[in-house]
Design a protein around this motif. Structure first.
Motif, PDB file in Angstrom:
ATOM      1  N   LEU A  84       0.943  -1.281   0.510  1.00  0.00           N
ATOM      2  CA  LEU A  84       0.354  -0.290  -0.558  1.00  0.00           C
ATOM      3  C   LEU A  84       1.008   1.510   0.124  1.00  0.00           C
ATOM      4  CD1 LEU A  84      -2.973  -0.556   2.945  1.00  0.00           C
ATOM      5  CD2 LEU A  84      -2.898  -0.078  -0.038  1.00  0.00           C
ATOM      6  N   GLU A  85       2.112   1.332   1.113  1.00  0.00           N
ATOM      7  CA  GLU A  85       2.620   2.254   0.910  1.00  0.00           C
ATOM      8  C   GLU A  85       3.499   2.921  -0.610  1.00  0.00           C
ATOM      9  OE1 GLU A  85       5.422   1.241   3.984  1.00  0.00           O
ATOM     10  OE2 GLU A  85       4.239   2.347   5.538  1.00  0.00           O
ATOM     11  N   ARG A  86       3.647   1.919  -1.189  1.00  0.00           N
ATOM     12  CA  ARG A  86       4.802   1.598  -2.074  1.00  0.00           C
ATOM     13  C   ARG A  86       3.776   2.329  -3.494  1.00  0.00           C
ATOM     14  NH1 ARG A  86       6.017  -3.440  -2.099  1.00  0.00           N
ATOM     15  NH2 ARG A  86       5.352  -5.141  -3.545  1.00  0.00           N
ATOM     16  N   LEU A  87       2.844   1.386  -3.610  1.00  0.00           N
ATOM     17  CA  LEU A  87       1.656   2.205  -4.909  1.00  0.00           C
ATOM     18  C   LEU A  87       0.683   2.983  -4.453  1.00  0.00           C
ATOM     19  CD1 LEU A  87       0.320   0.202  -7.075  1.00  0.00           C
ATOM     20  CD2 LEU A  87      -1.562  -0.039  -5.474  1.00  0.00           C
ATOM     21  N   SER A  88       1.058   3.492  -3.066  1.00  0.00           N
ATOM     22  CA  SER A  88       0.434   4.953  -2.766  1.00  0.00           C
ATOM     23  C   SER A  88       1.000   5.910  -3.090  1.00  0.00           C
ATOM     24  CB  SER A  88      -0.834   5.409  -1.716  1.00  0.00           C
ATOM     25  OG  SER A  88       0.655   4.909  -0.557  1.00  0.00           O
ATOM     26  N   ASN A  89       2.062   5.799  -3.260  1.00  0.00           N
ATOM     27  CA  ASN A  89       2.842   7.285  -3.160  1.00  0.00           C
ATOM     28  C   ASN A  89       3.222   6.639  -5.176  1.00  0.00           C
ATOM     29  OD1 ASN A  89       4.037   8.002  -1.452  1.00  0.00           O
ATOM     30  ND2 ASN A  89       5.325   5.689  -0.431  1.00  0.00           N
ATOM     31  N   CYS A  90       3.162   5.706  -6.216  1.00  0.00           N
ATOM     32  CA  CYS A  90       3.280   5.518  -7.051  1.00  0.00           C
ATOM     33  C   CYS A  90       2.183   6.573  -7.734  1.00  0.00           C
ATOM     34  CB  CYS A  90       3.931   4.092  -7.598  1.00  0.00           C
ATOM     35  SG  CYS A  90       3.889   4.050  -9.151  1.00  0.00           S
ATOM     36  N   ILE A  91       1.161   6.224  -7.224  1.00  0.00           N
ATOM     37  CA  ILE A  91      -0.369   6.612  -7.611  1.00  0.00           C
ATOM     38  C   ILE A  91       0.112   8.186  -7.741  1.00  0.00           C
ATOM     39  CG2 ILE A  91      -2.471   6.789  -7.628  1.00  0.00           C
ATOM     40  CD1 ILE A  91      -2.380   3.720  -7.113  1.00  0.00           C
ATOM     41  N   LEU A  92       0.158   8.089  -7.004  1.00  0.00           N
ATOM     42  CA  LEU A  92       0.037  10.243  -6.403  1.00  0.00           C
ATOM     43  C   LEU A  92       1.014  10.943  -7.151  1.00  0.00           C
ATOM     44  CD1 LEU A  92      -0.356  10.237  -2.480  1.00  0.00           C
ATOM     45  CD2 LEU A  92      -1.573  10.701  -4.053  1.00  0.00           C
ATOM     46  N   SER A  93       2.642  10.379  -7.493  1.00  0.00           N
ATOM     47  CA  SER A  93       3.544  10.506  -8.042  1.00  0.00           C
ATOM     48  C   SER A  93       2.892  10.068  -9.722  1.00  0.00           C
ATOM     49  CB  SER A  93       4.887   9.463  -7.770  1.00  0.00           C
ATOM     50  OG  SER A  93       4.717   8.458  -8.384  1.00  0.00           O
ATOM     51  N   ALA A  94       2.017   9.668  -9.912  1.00  0.00           N
ATOM     52  CA  ALA A  94       2.116   9.798 -11.712  1.00  0.00           C
ATOM     53  C   ALA A  94       0.518  10.317 -12.005  1.00  0.00           C
ATOM     54  CB  ALA A  94       1.784   7.896 -11.698  1.00  0.00           C
ATOM     55  N   LYS A  95       0.399  11.256 -11.245  1.00  0.00           N
ATOM     56  CA  LYS A  95      -1.041  12.455 -11.402  1.00  0.00           C
ATOM     57  C   LYS A  95      -1.203  12.711 -12.220  1.00  0.00           C
ATOM     58  CE  LYS A  95       0.794  16.262  -8.428  1.00  0.00           C
ATOM     59  NZ  LYS A  95       0.203  16.932  -7.371  1.00  0.00           N
ATOM     60  N   ILE A  96      -2.075  13.895 -12.979  1.00  0.00           N
ATOM     61  CA  ILE A  96      -1.821  14.172 -14.339  1.00  0.00           C
ATOM     62  C   ILE A  96      -1.516  15.888 -14.212  1.00  0.00           C
ATOM     63  CG2 ILE A  96      -3.463  15.611 -15.851  1.00  0.00           C
ATOM     64  CD1 ILE A  96      -6.158  13.809 -14.883  1.00  0.00           C
TER      65      ILE A  96
END
Length: 691
Positions: A679-691
């Motif tokens: 969850l920690e790595r996936l959420s960080n990746c999602i937030l860094s991949a924003k529009i």
């Protein structure tokens, strides 16, 4: 007197000084004074060696200088100042990367961490079943009993020196230490053809090209007494070295019986066979093992100092790291440094920092780069490696966790991995179709069509579900006042409800003030009783009570317009305009994930995985809309994996956790730690991949 005689004479002087009884018995002040004298002697010896370089050049690369340096190490050990001297000689400033520009690698996430000193983590659970299901690196803190009592620090340089010299004496000098030394004209280990002064690159010395001197390796191993190797590591002679050697028998016994419990997990199972015995790795601060992978399951126990690993999953790492060909003497090694743009931009690193008493376990073919920390002058580690014995025939484990581990170890990329989840039965292949989890195409203005444009409650809702919704709606009207509208949403509204799996989702909008929380809670309980007695095919009742329409926010209006049908009262969906999709999970993702981790329950972890999947979908501008997690996962895999936004398999793992639960995926022992890392790595990746 020639150079050799001068050096020996100087060394006899140092022996005479160390023989002074007052200095032998001296406490801190006397030890420091003697240490200073020893340093002066060593510097004097070094200068004398260089008096006539043309005549005595042989001594500069070994011979007398190395003999003197080895005995200097023995002197410091006898004075019990060898470790104190080197622990105090820490580097100043931050460690620079192998190109001297400072570390620039983007960290995708940290490996899962299990602390065996935690009361809830019973070390007995670290068994062969856990190892068998392991498909990603894991850091075990306080992995052996002695580390919990501060005894990991007992692995001092003096202890290692005495143990090795005892073994050398016992074997008549046959036992020697393997020391890796850099070659002057070896192949470059950094970018742009530059040689890295801190990197020790393994080369296959038995390779024909090296034996025939057709290829000059960046480093080679030499056999020598431990004191000689240690003097090189500490740079008392030569320009540095890295001890990578088998342990003497007395230290082997101590490691196997008194320390790491990780070894027991492997040895208790006939499925794992030792491929490399206990091996000592001793290096000076800042030493680097550049990018490479191992063919076995690896364990590394940190006994002194710190080490930092950057690990890369084989599914994305090996194809993008420019490995040397399999026929090359540097096979299994990358041609690129850790800070090459192709590595930084193309790969995602899992980070693990090991302190004293920690053990890192990682599966085969995980690319890794290792650095010895600057916090102490040296690092002491022990490795042991294993291979899977496929012919053992003893594995009768058919658990879901093991099946998932097999999928994870051989998974494909993106939509292929997701398809194989369905085809292998890990996720029911009928899951998307059974619930009619449609994906809605947005119109040319980027707005979402309304459900009520093509469906009505009376015409499209399945009959038995229609009766259920009406009965619950009538009960709500009878028990409350000032109701403006009641709508049904989700699979029932789409006419795709599935017996015993679909929820009955209702939205109740009041004209002005809604009842107090206690009254609403009582009403929910009453509705649940009605469901259980009269409509057991509905999995549960989920009722959202909202204030008047004027106070509905964008998310609530969007839900009513796109996925709801009016049951009674004002037809809010029909009177609403088309709207662009509203991001509901992305803005609060970090808060949601932290809240779930703090809660620590299976339900919270599954909920957080659902939030991650929806947030990943919302992170980019799409031409389609869906709220269903499987469709979100499919679209993100299809559209974002080619852009290298996510590590292969993480989104699919989140989907399985959301559907099956974390215990099913990771097993009963350490599902919380493994889920937390995901969850920690996936959420960080999602937030860094924003529009």
């Amino acid at each position: 007197m020639n150079n050799a005689q001068r050096c020996l004479s100087s060394f006899h002087l140092s022996k005479h000084l160390t023989g002074n009884q007052r200095l032998w018995n001296a406490r801190e002040e006397g030890q420091r004074e003697h240490l200073k004298r020893g340093d002066r002697i060593r510097r004097r010896v070094g200068k004398r060696e260089m008096i006539n370089e043309g005549e005595s050049g042989a001594y500069r690369n070994g011979g007398v200088k190395e003999y003197v340096a080895a005995n200097y190490v023995r002197v410091l050990a006898k004075l019990d100042v060898l470790d104190a001297k080197n622990e105090n000689e820490t580097a100043e400033g931050d460690f620079e990367d192998e190109n001297g520009s400072g570390s620039k690698m983007n960290i995708y996430g940290h490996v899962a961490t299990i602390d065996l000193s935690d009361a809830k983590n019973n070390s007995e659970l670290l068994d062969e079943k856990f190892i068998r299901c392991l498909h990603e690196p894991v850091l075990i803190q306080n992995a052996f009993e002695k580390s919990r009592h501060g005894s990991a620090s007992s692995w001092t340089l003096r202890k290692l020196l005495e143990a090795h010299e005892e073994e050398e004496k016992r074997t008549g000098g046959l036992f020697q230490t393997t020391v890796r030394v850099r070659m002057e004209d070896g192949a470059p280990s950094g970018n742009n053809g530059r040689r890295n002064a801190k990197a020790f690159v393994y080369a296959e010395q038995s390779h024909e090209a090296i034996r025939n001197r057709k290829f000059q390796p960046p480093s080679l191993t030499q056999q020598m007494p431990f004191a000689n190797g240690l003097s090189r590591v500490l740079e008392y002679s030569g320009d540095g070295a890295y001890i990578q050697s088998e342990l003497p028998s007395n230290l082997k016994d101590e490691m196997e019986h008194d320390y790491s419990r990780v070894f027991t997990s492997f040895e208790n199972s006939e499925e794992f066979v030792e491929s490399q015995p206990l091996r000592l790795w001793l290096s000076k601060r800042g030493s680097i093992s550049p990018l490479h992978f191992d063919a076995s399951i690896s364990t590394l126990t940190q006994l002194k100092g710190e080490k930092t690993f950057l690990l890369f999953a084989p599914f994305s790492g090996l194809s993008q790291c420019y490995l040397y060909p399999d026929w090359h003497p540097l096979r299994r090694r990358s041609q690129l440094s850790i800070n090459d743009e192709r590595i930084r931009n193309g790969l995602r690193a899992y980070e693990a920092t090991l302190s004293e008493g920690d053990v890192l376990i990682f599966p085969p073919r995980w690319l890794h780069h290792v650095e010895s920390s600057n916090k102490t002058n040296y690092s002491v580690s022990i490795t042991r490696r294993y291979i899977y014995n496929a012919s053992s025939g003893v594995n009768t484990d058919t658990s879901y966790a093991l099946r998932f581990a097999k999928w994870a170890k051989t998974r494909d990329k993106g939509t292929k991995a997701l398809s194989r989840l369905y085809s292998s039965g890990m996720v029911n292949p009928d899951f998307p179709s059974r619930f009619n989890l449609a994906v809605i195409d947005l119109d040319e203005d980027g707005k979402c069509p309304k459900l009520c444009e093509t469906k009505t409650f009376e015409r499209n809702v399945q009959e038995k579900w229609k009766v259920c919704v009406k009965a619950l709606s009538d009960r709500i009207v009878a028990r409350t006042k000032n109701i403006s509208s009641i709508c049904v949403r989700g699979s029932i509204a789409r006419g795709a409800a599935v017996d015993f799996e679909s929820d009955c989702d209702l939205i109740v909008v009041f004209e002005n003030e809604r009842p107090n929380e206690q009254e609403l809670q009582d009403l929910r309980s009453e509705l649940e009783d009605v469901r259980a007695q009269e409509f057991p095919f509905a999995k549960k009742i989920d009722v959202r009570f909202e204030k008047n329409r004027d106070e509905l926010n964008a998310e609530q209006l969007f839900t009513l317009a796109t996925s709801s049908l009016c049951v009674s009262g004002e037809d809010i969906p029909k009177s609403s305009s088309r709207m662009a999709p509203v991001r509901t999970c992305f803005p609060t993702l970090l808060e949601d994930v932290n809240s779930a981790i703090e809660n620590g329950s299976e339900k919270a972890m599954s909920w957080a995985c659902k939030r991650c999947l929806r947030a990943a979908f919302e992170s980019q501008k799409r031409t389609r809309f869906t709220r269903e997690i499987s469709r979100c996962c499919e679209i993100v895999c299809e559209e974002d994996y080619p852009k290298k936004k996510y590590e292969v398999g993480d989104l699919e793992t989140a989907l399985v956790i959301a559907v099956k639960g974390p215990k099913m995926v990771f097993g009963d022992a350490y599902w919380l730690e493994m889920s937390t890392a995901l969850l920690e790595r996936l959420s960080n990746c999602i937030l860094s991949a924003k529009i």
